[in-house]
Design a protein around this motif. Sequence first.
Motif, mmCIF file in Angstrom:
data_model
loop_
_atom_site.group_PDB
_atom_site.id
_atom_site.type_symbol
_atom_site.label_atom_id
_atom_site.label_comp_id
_atom_site.label_asym_id
_atom_site.label_seq_id
_atom_site.Cartn_x
_atom_site.Cartn_y
_atom_site.Cartn_z
ATOM 1 N N GLY A 102 0.795 -1.223 0.000
ATOM 2 C CA GLY A 102 0.000 0.000 0.000
ATOM 3 C C GLY A 102 0.825 1.270 0.000
ATOM 4 N N ILE A 103 0.387 2.237 0.808
ATOM 5 C CA ILE A 103 1.051 3.533 0.869
ATOM 6 C C ILE A 103 2.509 3.370 1.301
ATOM 7 N N GLY A 104 2.738 2.518 2.283
ATOM 8 C CA GLY A 104 4.096 2.324 2.783
ATOM 9 C C GLY A 104 5.043 1.825 1.712
ATOM 10 N N ALA A 105 4.615 0.843 0.933
ATOM 11 C CA ALA A 105 5.462 0.312 -0.136
ATOM 12 C C ALA A 105 5.740 1.371 -1.195
ATOM 13 N N SER A 106 4.733 2.168 -1.518
ATOM 14 C CA SER A 106 4.936 3.246 -2.493
ATOM 15 C C SER A 106 5.932 4.266 -1.964
ATOM 16 N N THR A 157 -8.182 5.730 -0.376
ATOM 17 C CA THR A 157 -6.956 5.358 -1.080
ATOM 18 C C THR A 157 -7.063 3.895 -1.488
ATOM 19 N N THR A 158 -6.644 3.587 -2.694
ATOM 20 C CA THR A 158 -6.861 2.250 -3.256
ATOM 21 C C THR A 158 -5.874 1.241 -2.669
ATOM 22 N N THR A 159 -6.138 0.837 -1.440
ATOM 23 C CA THR A 159 -5.380 -0.229 -0.785
ATOM 24 C C THR A 159 -6.356 -1.343 -0.402
ATOM 25 N N GLY A 160 -5.813 -2.410 0.161
ATOM 26 C CA GLY A 160 -6.657 -3.527 0.560
ATOM 27 C C GLY A 160 -7.664 -3.172 1.631
ATOM 28 N N MET A 161 -7.449 -2.049 2.336
ATOM 29 C CA MET A 161 -8.351 -1.669 3.421
ATOM 30 C C MET A 161 -9.738 -1.248 2.930
ATOM 31 N N VAL A 162 -9.861 -0.831 1.671
ATOM 32 C CA VAL A 162 -11.110 -0.196 1.224
ATOM 33 C C VAL A 162 -11.882 -1.045 0.213
ATOM 34 N N ASN A 189 -18.614 4.743 -7.995
ATOM 35 C CA ASN A 189 -19.919 5.004 -8.616
ATOM 36 C C ASN A 189 -20.449 6.378 -8.247
ATOM 37 N N ALA A 190 -20.093 6.854 -7.067
ATOM 38 C CA ALA A 190 -20.503 8.192 -6.624
ATOM 39 C C ALA A 190 -19.589 9.279 -7.177
ATOM 40 N N GLU A 191 -18.576 8.870 -7.944
ATOM 41 C CA GLU A 191 -17.632 9.789 -8.585
ATOM 42 C C GLU A 191 -16.924 10.677 -7.561
ATOM 43 N N LEU A 192 -16.547 10.057 -6.449
ATOM 44 C CA LEU A 192 -15.805 10.762 -5.416
ATOM 45 C C LEU A 192 -14.307 10.635 -5.668
ATOM 46 N N PRO A 193 -13.503 11.572 -5.161
ATOM 47 C CA PRO A 193 -12.052 11.517 -5.411
ATOM 48 C C PRO A 193 -11.399 10.317 -4.755
ATOM 49 N N VAL A 194 -10.398 9.779 -5.425
ATOM 50 C CA VAL A 194 -9.676 8.598 -4.955
ATOM 51 C C VAL A 194 -8.177 8.875 -5.041
ATOM 52 N N ASN A 195 -7.456 8.509 -3.994
ATOM 53 C CA ASN A 195 -5.992 8.590 -4.012
ATOM 54 C C ASN A 195 -5.400 7.267 -4.478
ATOM 55 N N SER A 196 -4.307 7.331 -5.201
ATOM 56 C CA SER A 196 -3.476 6.146 -5.381
ATOM 57 C C SER A 196 -2.482 6.115 -4.215
ATOM 58 N N PRO A 197 -1.977 4.938 -3.841
ATOM 59 C CA PRO A 197 -0.959 4.891 -2.781
ATOM 60 C C PRO A 197 0.250 5.765 -3.083
ATOM 61 N N MET A 198 0.655 5.837 -4.352
ATOM 62 C CA MET A 198 1.817 6.652 -4.702
ATOM 63 C C MET A 198 1.542 8.138 -4.493
ATOM 64 N N GLU A 199 0.324 8.575 -4.746
ATOM 65 C CA GLU A 199 0.007 9.989 -4.528
ATOM 66 C C GLU A 199 0.138 10.363 -3.056
ATOM 67 N N GLY A 248 -5.387 12.844 -4.682
ATOM 68 C CA GLY A 248 -4.004 13.177 -4.983
ATOM 69 C C GLY A 248 -3.584 14.570 -4.578
ATOM 70 N N ARG A 249 -4.522 15.367 -4.069
ATOM 71 C CA ARG A 249 -4.198 16.718 -3.629
ATOM 72 C C ARG A 249 -4.119 16.759 -2.104
ATOM 73 N N ALA A 250 -3.257 17.629 -1.592
ATOM 74 C CA ALA A 250 -3.063 17.724 -0.142
ATOM 75 C C ALA A 250 -3.463 19.105 0.355
ATOM 76 N N TRP A 251 -4.118 19.103 1.528
ATOM 77 C CA TRP A 251 -4.589 20.345 2.135
ATOM 78 C C TRP A 251 -4.193 20.356 3.608
ATOM 79 N N GLU A 252 -3.539 21.431 4.047
ATOM 80 C CA GLU A 252 -3.105 21.543 5.437
ATOM 81 C C GLU A 252 -4.274 22.030 6.291
#
Length: 309
Positions: A26-30, A215-220, A229-239, A263-267
Amino acid sequence: MAQFFPSVTADSLKNKVIVITGGANGIGASLVEYCCHHGAYVCFGDKAVSAGVQLAERLCASSASSSRPQAIFYETDVIEYKSILNLFDAALDTYGHIDHAVAGAGVMEIGNWFDPGLTLEDVREPATTKVLDVNLGGCLSVARIASVYLRQNRPMDADRSITLISSVAGFKESPGLFVYQASKHGVLGLMRALRLYLSRSPHLLRINAVCPWMTTTGMVQGIEEAWRNAELPVNSPMEVAIVTAGLLVSQQLNGKSMFVEGGRAWEIEANIDRLEPQWLGEEPSRSLAKGQAVLADGSDWTKSGRNAR
């Protein structure tokens, strides 16, 4: 809320030594892969031994370095304190110092603590605390160990940091994820408790947090189809990994939380503080500010004998 644009250059991670837990998938490997490809040396741990070994072997095989391995993997269970120590020992023994640590190991909700089908007999048996132990306990242990190991064989003015992986569940309600959400809230609480404390001498460390949304990992797997289907934003692990790496190299950032969506970050921390008089009220906000000034960086709480009873 300010958007964060990670800026990782060809040299900003070069020759840095990074310890990562939860680095096999997942995110860690990326993140392991991204850092190695930018010239960092990574010592990473995970319980997924086969995946971890294969990742380390692949990264070392593609590396031009012959003096030191680009990546080393150690089987690591963050519930076991000694296991985390072994990971940090391996990094220090191999590379001589450590620049950054990332607490990335995590697990999703296990069972239902509040199952409506529970009976008087069922509830007499305690539910598992593994989610808390991994997600929050693991971050506590990594941060504690890193606060010492990152000071070894490094000049005091060298940039060093700890990054904790939280979640959108760290600040936004996630119905049904009772223990998971509590653990991720705890991760943000830990970062906030440490951001002033670790920034002072003798630690002189930065600490930040990352709060990924879907984020597209095994958790989700259970909700990914409905999400798309709801066209909501999705992160890739690399993002998410790129945002995390951006925190590692941004020497001016301390005590920040990055919400990552699509893929976008907000503080989020700055606006929580800036808007406090509006959501809390001006009078209690002024009073709270005075109390926070008395607490300062928290050093007084930890003075010898203060907590004795």
